[in-house]
Scaffold this motif. Structure first.
Motif, short mmCIF file in Angstrom:
data_model
loop_
_atom_site.label_atom_id
_atom_site.label_comp_id
_atom_site.label_asym_id
_atom_site.label_seq_id
_atom_site.Cartn_x
_atom_site.Cartn_y
_atom_site.Cartn_z
N MET A 1 0.81 -1.21 0.00
CA MET A 1 0.00 0.00 0.00
C MET A 1 0.85 1.26 0.00
O MET A 1 0.42 2.29 0.44
CB MET A 1 -0.89 0.01 1.25
CG MET A 1 -2.04 -0.95 1.17
SD MET A 1 -3.23 -0.59 2.44
CE MET A 1 -3.16 -2.07 3.39
N GLY A 2 2.03 1.20 -0.50
CA GLY A 2 2.90 2.34 -0.50
C GLY A 2 2.68 3.28 -1.68
O GLY A 2 3.22 4.35 -1.73
N GLU A 7 -5.55 11.01 -7.43
CA GLU A 7 -6.36 11.33 -8.59
C GLU A 7 -7.31 12.46 -8.21
O GLU A 7 -7.90 12.45 -7.14
CB GLU A 7 -7.15 10.10 -9.04
CG GLU A 7 -7.70 10.30 -10.41
CD GLU A 7 -7.76 9.01 -11.19
OE1 GLU A 7 -8.02 9.10 -12.38
OE2 GLU A 7 -7.56 7.95 -10.61
N ARG A 8 -7.41 13.44 -9.07
CA ARG A 8 -8.21 14.63 -8.80
C ARG A 8 -9.37 14.73 -9.77
O ARG A 8 -9.28 14.32 -10.93
CB ARG A 8 -7.34 15.88 -8.93
CG ARG A 8 -6.20 15.91 -7.95
CD ARG A 8 -6.61 16.61 -6.72
NE ARG A 8 -5.56 16.49 -5.69
CZ ARG A 8 -5.82 16.64 -4.41
NH1 ARG A 8 -7.02 16.91 -4.00
NH2 ARG A 8 -4.86 16.53 -3.52
N CYS A 9 -10.45 15.35 -9.31
CA CYS A 9 -11.63 15.60 -10.13
C CYS A 9 -11.27 16.58 -11.24
O CYS A 9 -10.60 17.59 -10.98
CB CYS A 9 -12.74 16.17 -9.25
SG CYS A 9 -14.19 16.72 -10.18
N ASP A 17 -11.62 9.40 -4.29
CA ASP A 17 -11.34 8.30 -3.37
C ASP A 17 -10.84 7.09 -4.13
O ASP A 17 -11.55 6.54 -4.97
CB ASP A 17 -12.62 7.97 -2.60
CG ASP A 17 -12.42 6.89 -1.56
OD1 ASP A 17 -11.27 6.42 -1.37
OD2 ASP A 17 -13.41 6.50 -0.91
N PRO A 18 -9.60 6.65 -3.88
CA PRO A 18 -9.06 5.51 -4.63
C PRO A 18 -9.76 4.19 -4.33
O PRO A 18 -9.65 3.24 -5.09
CB PRO A 18 -7.59 5.46 -4.20
CG PRO A 18 -7.53 6.18 -2.90
CD PRO A 18 -8.65 7.19 -2.92
N THR A 19 -10.51 4.13 -3.21
CA THR A 19 -11.23 2.89 -2.87
C THR A 19 -12.62 2.86 -3.48
O THR A 19 -13.33 1.87 -3.34
CB THR A 19 -11.35 2.76 -1.34
OG1 THR A 19 -12.10 3.86 -0.82
CG2 THR A 19 -9.98 2.72 -0.68
N ARG A 20 -13.00 3.91 -4.17
CA ARG A 20 -14.33 3.98 -4.79
C ARG A 20 -14.45 2.92 -5.88
O ARG A 20 -13.54 2.76 -6.69
CB ARG A 20 -14.50 5.38 -5.39
CG ARG A 20 -15.83 5.60 -6.03
CD ARG A 20 -15.96 7.02 -6.47
NE ARG A 20 -15.13 7.26 -7.64
CZ ARG A 20 -15.04 8.41 -8.27
NH1 ARG A 20 -15.68 9.44 -7.82
NH2 ARG A 20 -14.28 8.54 -9.33
N ARG A 21 -15.55 2.23 -5.89
CA ARG A 21 -15.73 1.14 -6.87
C ARG A 21 -16.27 1.64 -8.20
O ARG A 21 -16.04 1.03 -9.23
CB ARG A 21 -16.68 0.09 -6.31
CG ARG A 21 -16.01 -0.79 -5.28
CD ARG A 21 -16.87 -1.96 -4.95
NE ARG A 21 -17.25 -1.89 -3.56
CZ ARG A 21 -18.20 -2.58 -3.01
NH1 ARG A 21 -18.91 -3.40 -3.72
NH2 ARG A 21 -18.47 -2.47 -1.73
N VAL A 22 -17.02 2.74 -8.17
CA VAL A 22 -17.64 3.25 -9.39
C VAL A 22 -16.70 4.27 -10.04
O VAL A 22 -16.16 5.14 -9.37
CB VAL A 22 -18.99 3.92 -9.06
CG1 VAL A 22 -19.65 4.45 -10.32
CG2 VAL A 22 -19.91 2.93 -8.38
#
Length: 52
Positions: A1-2, A7-9, A17-22
Motif C-alpha cells: 500500500m505504498g 487522482e483529482r476531479c 477516493d481511490p477505494t471507490r468502486r464506481v
C-alpha cells in the motif's frame, strides 16, 4: 500500500477516493468526483432542468 493514488476531479479538483468502486468518467473522458458527476448528469425525474 505504498503507492499513492492522487487522482483529482477534472471539474472541481477534489481528491477522488481511490477505494471507490464506481468510475465516474464523463463522455469527454474527464474523470470527476461523485458530486460533480451528479451535478453534470441530467436528472430523469426533472426533465426541465438543464444539464451542465
Amino acid at each position: 500500500m505504498g503507492e499513492a493514488n492522487d487522482e483529482r476531479c477534472g471539474k472541481c479538483g477534489a481528491e477522488i477516493d481511490p477505494t471507490r468502486r464506481v468510475d465516474f468518467t464523463l463522455k469527454d473522458g474527464t474523470r470527476v468526483c461523485d458530486s460533480c458527476f451528479v451535478k453534470g448528469t441530467a436528472s430523469p425525474t426533472h426533465p426541465g432542468e438543464k444539464s451542465y
